[in-house]
Write an enzyme that holds these catalytic residues in place. Structure first.
Site, PDB file in Angstrom:
ATOM      1  N   LYS A 103       0.403  -1.524   0.029  1.00  8.71           N
ATOM      2  CA  LYS A 103       0.248  -0.250   0.282  1.00  8.71           C
ATOM      3  C   LYS A 103       1.059   0.987  -0.399  1.00  8.71           C
ATOM      4  CE  LYS A 103      -4.854  -2.276   1.777  1.00  8.71           C
ATOM      5  NZ  LYS A 103      -5.212  -1.953   2.487  1.00  8.71           N
ATOM      6  N   ARG A 123      -3.942 -10.218   4.582  1.00 11.11           N
ATOM      7  CA  ARG A 123      -4.098 -10.648   3.336  1.00 11.11           C
ATOM      8  C   ARG A 123      -2.964 -10.144   1.844  1.00 11.11           C
ATOM      9  NH1 ARG A 123      -6.787  -6.804  -0.989  1.00 11.11           N
ATOM     10  NH2 ARG A 123      -8.043  -8.062  -2.100  1.00 11.11           N
TER      11      ARG A 123
END
Length: 320
Positions: A265, A300
């Protein structure tokens, strides 16, 4: 009625917080929870039952990400053809993934919606091919897509809107009796960046997730089927993402499984000085291990093999 929060701290201590609206009424650290905080303390210390039969609860699960999209922020286009997505899933399972999370619509900041029919066209062949080999989660906000994915063999629904986007979604999940991941997000992928304003990001995210849990239960979804995701990177600034990770333990007082997705991210790139998403592996591992140490039971990730290896070494050091 003031809201209460219990945050486990290192050394077995507990931070007790009460607030009414944005005003903090109580914030102090104790060694043992008072009697009237016993329920929250018990939830924080509990180990939830497996989200699906056969999945372990003595270690964090690794959820491999497969985006069957042309425009996802990290791997858009890599798995757009069904055969490429299926091969990627098979490789993740060989590397140790416990769950495969398959999505057909990008939810990166600024992403636009696609019709559910297109989403279904992208993901159903992939789910049908991989579901016989491992638990598959469908990453979608749309009830029609949830139904099609469950019919194709998916066993978990992962909704970035926390079942708030589609008014029919909660009924689909309730009827299926399947586990559901409720993620925290404000707005939509196209608008969320402008909505990252909080009085206290950790407490506010906690409260908004509590509201989504209550709505899910009201719709007939068993609490034991609910997994929570604080939504790292969704309607959060880089510093807010760090604060959520620093105080992740506070979410354990729900007594539910906690899923954390930090892989590749933007904030990893910012603090790790890695502009290219695929170069953010080491930073992603650091954040994932932090999340695991602080209560995440599902990670995840894009880089399954690296994450599995890192978890094995961490658990060996910890004597797990």
């Amino acid at each position: 009625m003031p809201r209460r929060y219990l945050e486990p701290l290192p050394g077995g201590r507990l931070r007790l917080i009460e607030r009414a609206g944005p005003a903090i009424l109580r914030d102090h650290v104790v060694v043992e929870a008072p009697a009237d905080w016993a329920e929250l303390a018990a939830r924080a210390a509990a180990r939830p039952a497996p989200i699906l039969p056969g999945l372990p609860v003595d270690r964090p699960l690794v959820m491999g990400v497969i985006n069957v999209t042309p425009d996802s922020f990290s791997d858009g286009g890599d798995h757009l053809r069904p055969e490429d997505a299926i091969a990627a899933g098979e490789a993740m399972l060989a590397a140790g993934a416990d769950i495969l999370d398959i999505g057909g619509e990008s939810t990166r900041p600024g992403a636009e919606r696609i019709p559910p029919a297109e989403e279904i066209r992208r993901i159903v062949p992939v789910i049908a091919a991989l579901a016989p080999h491992a638990p598959v989660s469908v990453d979608t906000r749309n009830a029609a897509t949830m139904q099609a994915a469950l019919a194709a063999g998916a066993r978990i629904v992962n909704d970035v809107s926390g079942l708030a986007h589609d008014p029919e979604a909660a009924a689909v999940v309730a009827a299926a009796g399947c586990p559901v991941v409720l993620m925290h997000m404000r707005g939509t992928p196209a608008t969320m960046t402008a909505l990252a304003t909080y009085d206290d990001v950790v407490l506010d995210v906690h409260d908004e997730l509590a509201d989504r849990v209550a709505a899910a239960e009201q719709a007939g979804i068993a609490r034991s089927r609910i997994v929570l995701d604080p939504g790292i990177g969704f309607a959060k600034t880089a510093e807010q993402n760090l604060e959520l990770l620093r105080r992740l333990g506070l979410f354990r007082s729900f007594g539910l499984h906690l899923l954390v997705g930090v892989s590749r991210k933007r904030f990893i790139g910012q603090y790790g000085e890695a502009p290219e998403p695929k170069a953010r592996g080491p930073g992603s591992l650091a954040a994932a291990l932090w999340a695991a140490i602080n209560g995440a039971s599902i990670l995840r990730v894009h880089d399954v093999a690296d994450t599995v290896q890192a978890l094995k070494v961490w658990r060996a050091i910890a004597g797990a």
